[in-house]
Design a protein around this motif. Structure first.
Motif, PDB file in Angstrom:
ATOM      1  N   UNK A  25       0.809  -1.378  -0.063  1.00  0.00           N
ATOM      2  CA  UNK A  25      -0.045  -0.017   0.138  1.00  0.00           C
ATOM      3  C   UNK A  25       0.944   1.300  -0.037  1.00  0.00           C
ATOM      4  N   UNK A  26       1.919   1.039   0.652  1.00  0.00           N
ATOM      5  CA  UNK A  26       2.687   2.257   0.710  1.00  0.00           C
ATOM      6  C   UNK A  26       3.537   2.816  -0.539  1.00  0.00           C
ATOM      7  N   UNK A  27       3.697   1.489  -1.549  1.00  0.00           N
ATOM      8  CA  UNK A  27       4.248   1.816  -2.659  1.00  0.00           C
ATOM      9  C   UNK A  27       3.228   2.216  -3.749  1.00  0.00           C
ATOM     10  N   UNK A  28       1.822   2.019  -3.528  1.00  0.00           N
ATOM     11  CA  UNK A  28       0.752   2.167  -4.529  1.00  0.00           C
ATOM     12  C   UNK A  28      -0.264   3.198  -3.860  1.00  0.00           C
ATOM     13  N   UNK A  29      -1.102   2.649  -3.335  1.00  0.00           N
ATOM     14  CA  UNK A  29      -2.210   3.601  -3.135  1.00  0.00           C
ATOM     15  C   UNK A  29      -1.990   4.954  -2.131  1.00  0.00           C
ATOM     16  N   UNK A  30      -0.848   4.657  -1.517  1.00  0.00           N
ATOM     17  CA  UNK A  30      -0.179   5.996  -0.575  1.00  0.00           C
ATOM     18  C   UNK A  30       0.695   6.813  -1.545  1.00  0.00           C
ATOM     19  N   UNK A  31       0.713   6.473  -2.791  1.00  0.00           N
ATOM     20  CA  UNK A  31       1.448   7.297  -3.780  1.00  0.00           C
ATOM     21  C   UNK A  31       0.532   7.773  -4.927  1.00  0.00           C
ATOM     22  N   UNK A  32      -0.724   8.067  -4.537  1.00  0.00           N
ATOM     23  CA  UNK A  32      -1.568   8.646  -5.518  1.00  0.00           C
ATOM     24  C   UNK A  32      -2.217   9.685  -4.941  1.00  0.00           C
ATOM     25  N   UNK A  33      -2.696  10.680  -5.762  1.00  0.00           N
ATOM     26  CA  UNK A  33      -3.476  12.032  -5.350  1.00  0.00           C
ATOM     27  C   UNK A  33      -4.396  12.476  -6.330  1.00  0.00           C
ATOM     28  N   UNK A  34      -5.599  12.665  -6.369  1.00  0.00           N
ATOM     29  CA  UNK A  34      -6.342  13.431  -7.590  1.00  0.00           C
ATOM     30  C   UNK A  34      -6.598  14.757  -6.911  1.00  0.00           C
ATOM     31  N   UNK A  35      -6.766  15.188  -5.537  1.00  0.00           N
ATOM     32  CA  UNK A  35      -7.290  16.369  -5.330  1.00  0.00           C
ATOM     33  C   UNK A  35      -6.721  16.563  -3.814  1.00  0.00           C
ATOM     34  N   UNK A  36      -5.937  15.772  -3.226  1.00  0.00           N
ATOM     35  CA  UNK A  36      -5.197  15.928  -1.777  1.00  0.00           C
ATOM     36  C   UNK A  36      -5.947  15.706  -0.696  1.00  0.00           C
ATOM     37  N   UNK A  68      -4.174  -0.916  -9.917  1.00  0.00           N
ATOM     38  CA  UNK A  68      -5.491  -0.414  -9.544  1.00  0.00           C
ATOM     39  C   UNK A  68      -5.327   1.006  -9.078  1.00  0.00           C
ATOM     40  N   UNK A  69      -3.962   1.530  -8.347  1.00  0.00           N
ATOM     41  CA  UNK A  69      -4.047   2.859  -7.981  1.00  0.00           C
ATOM     42  C   UNK A  69      -3.758   3.629  -9.372  1.00  0.00           C
ATOM     43  N   UNK A  70      -3.151   3.248 -10.222  1.00  0.00           N
ATOM     44  CA  UNK A  70      -3.007   3.891 -11.383  1.00  0.00           C
ATOM     45  C   UNK A  70      -4.348   4.136 -12.236  1.00  0.00           C
ATOM     46  N   UNK A  71      -5.044   3.022 -12.257  1.00  0.00           N
ATOM     47  CA  UNK A  71      -6.408   2.937 -12.919  1.00  0.00           C
ATOM     48  C   UNK A  71      -7.426   4.125 -12.068  1.00  0.00           C
ATOM     49  N   UNK A  72      -7.279   4.539 -10.867  1.00  0.00           N
ATOM     50  CA  UNK A  72      -7.923   5.479 -10.082  1.00  0.00           C
ATOM     51  C   UNK A  72      -7.549   6.791 -10.399  1.00  0.00           C
ATOM     52  N   UNK A  73      -6.205   7.035 -10.674  1.00  0.00           N
ATOM     53  CA  UNK A  73      -5.850   8.242 -11.308  1.00  0.00           C
ATOM     54  C   UNK A  73      -6.254   8.447 -12.784  1.00  0.00           C
ATOM     55  N   UNK A  74      -6.213   7.620 -13.548  1.00  0.00           N
ATOM     56  CA  UNK A  74      -6.610   7.601 -14.802  1.00  0.00           C
ATOM     57  C   UNK A  74      -8.084   7.891 -14.847  1.00  0.00           C
TER      58      UNK A  74
END
Length: 404
Positions: A216-227, A266-272
């Motif tokens: 999770x630290x390397x994936x979901x905790x490395x994405x942000x759309x709006x902070x 999955x994390x990158x799909x959320x950003x896309x």
């Protein structure tokens, strides 16, 4: 609106997992909004949850139940977050668990509730309880069941999100399936983000928990759309223990690589699929004195409204990136050692614009859907990568109309 083309993958059967969904009418009629995941006895389950102080009632109940028993069911509703609802919210989350107990006979605390949607409104427990029999009657373990479950957890998402990975453990093939939802309120801190991943591997719970936290630290905790960190974030990992055992160093390394693949996908799909997104942006920070320093710089750039609006406009206004890097929490910053690149175009070196830079070259990169910003700090050997999106008119529209 979403960046790039994706399709839901073919999901193999994970022995020990079944999924069912229903149209309970929680917020809108005639849409899947209720999902039940059934977990066979003997499984290991790990989870990470939001650290928002106003965490939702289902988060509190799920944490409590996960600490007491190995879960047999997970119940996920969309359309209502059951957050900011006080003691009534806790009673409502527990009522959903009790409804599963009455329908299946499992202990009440072997059920984990999850909710996503509007904050501050009472959970429509009657609608959820009305839909549960249908969800249980529609249980399946094939790719259709996975895709319908992925559809049933969406809110403002424009498409379902799924990922699959396999690895070899002791000569046996181990499979991981994952689904997620998330499009706005995305800055996981463990967004409205939910993720559910299952594997047939045999893994002890303590090891499963450790592997999940690290991934999770390397994936979901490395994405942000709006902070914005959600009140409801959760990522659950289920190991049904029907397949190969993961215990030795080589097995752990192979499983870790497969788990990273699923969660990063999955994390990158959320950003896309970020609300109003037209750009997928990778921020690579290198030569930092620590990973945390690299993350601080990356997120400072990723959260800058000026940078994000320039990305939306395809405006090569590189000064906004430079300014964001300069205000990051970095002590004794020697700006003369910093370089900033836009893909393969050098923007900044020696404290100012690179001599080789041209507006034409920068504009050509900014016009792309997928953009990489590389920042080398010249301070050490640590690095981090963060993924983000731009900020468009549609983001404002979606969130201005969210409750309508």
């Amino acid at each position: 609106m979403a960046v790039g083309q994706t399709s839901f993958p073919d999901m193999p059967v994970i022995e020990g997992i079944r999924l069912g969904s229903a149209k309970a009418g929680i917020k809108k009629p005639d849409r899947r909004d209720l999902v039940v995941i059934e977990i066979a006895e003997g499984a290991s389950v790990a989870g990470t949850f939001t650290r928002n102080a106003f965490c939702a009632a289902p988060v509190l109940v799920a944490r409590e139940h996960l600490a007491e028993k190995t879960p047999r069911y997970m119940v996920i509703n969309t359309g209502n977050a059951n957050a900011g609802t006080g003691e009534q919210g806790l009673r409502d989350a527990r009522a959903c668990c009790m409804a599963i107990r009455e329908l299946t006979g499992v202990p009440y605390d072997a059920v984990l509730p999850f909710s996503t949607g509007v904050i501050g409104e009472p959970l429509p427990v009657n609608s959820i309880c009305f839909g549960l029999p249908d969800a249980l009657a529609n249980m399946g373990d094939d790719s259709v069941a996975w895709q319908q479950a992925a559809e049933g957890i969406l809110t403002t998402d424009t498409r379902t999100k799924g990922a699959v990975a396999t690895c070899e453990i002791g000569g046996q093939s181990v499979t991981l399936n994952g689904i997620a939802k998330g499009s706005g309120m995305i800055r996981p801190d463990m967004a409205t983000m939910l993720a559910f991943v299952a594997t047939d591997a045999a893994i002890e719970r303590s090891l499963l928990e450790s592997l999940l936290r690290e991934s999770v630290a390397r994936s979901f905790n490395c994405i942000t759309v709006d902070s914005d960190t959600s009140t409801n974030d959760a990522c659950m990992l289920i190991a049904t223990r029907r397949g190969a055992a993961v215990a030795g160093d080589d097995e752990i390394a192979a499983f870790r690589e497969a788990l990273d693949k699923v969660l990063i996908d999955l994390a990158q799909q959320i950003i896309r699929d970020g609300e109003g997104a037209t750009k997928f942006v990778t921020l690579e920070v290198s030569q930092a004195s620590s990973r945390q320093e690299a993350l601080d710089v990356a997120f400072t750039v990723a959260h800058s409204p000026l940078v994000k609006t320039a990305l939306y406009a395809s405006d090569a206004n590189w000064g906004r990136i430079l300014a964001a890097v300069g205000r990051a929490r970095v002590e004794d910053f020697d700006v003369a050692r910093v370089t900033i690149d836009l893909d393969d175009v050098r923007l900044v070196e020696q404290g100012g614009r690179a001599e080789s830079y041209t507006e034409e070259a920068g504009s050509a990169i900014m016009a792309r859907e997928d953009i990489v910003i590389r920042i080398a700090l010249g301070r050490g050997e640590s690095a981090a990568t963060v993924w983000t999106s731009d900020l468009s008119h549609d983001y404002v529209t979606i969130n201005a109309d969210y409750r309508s």
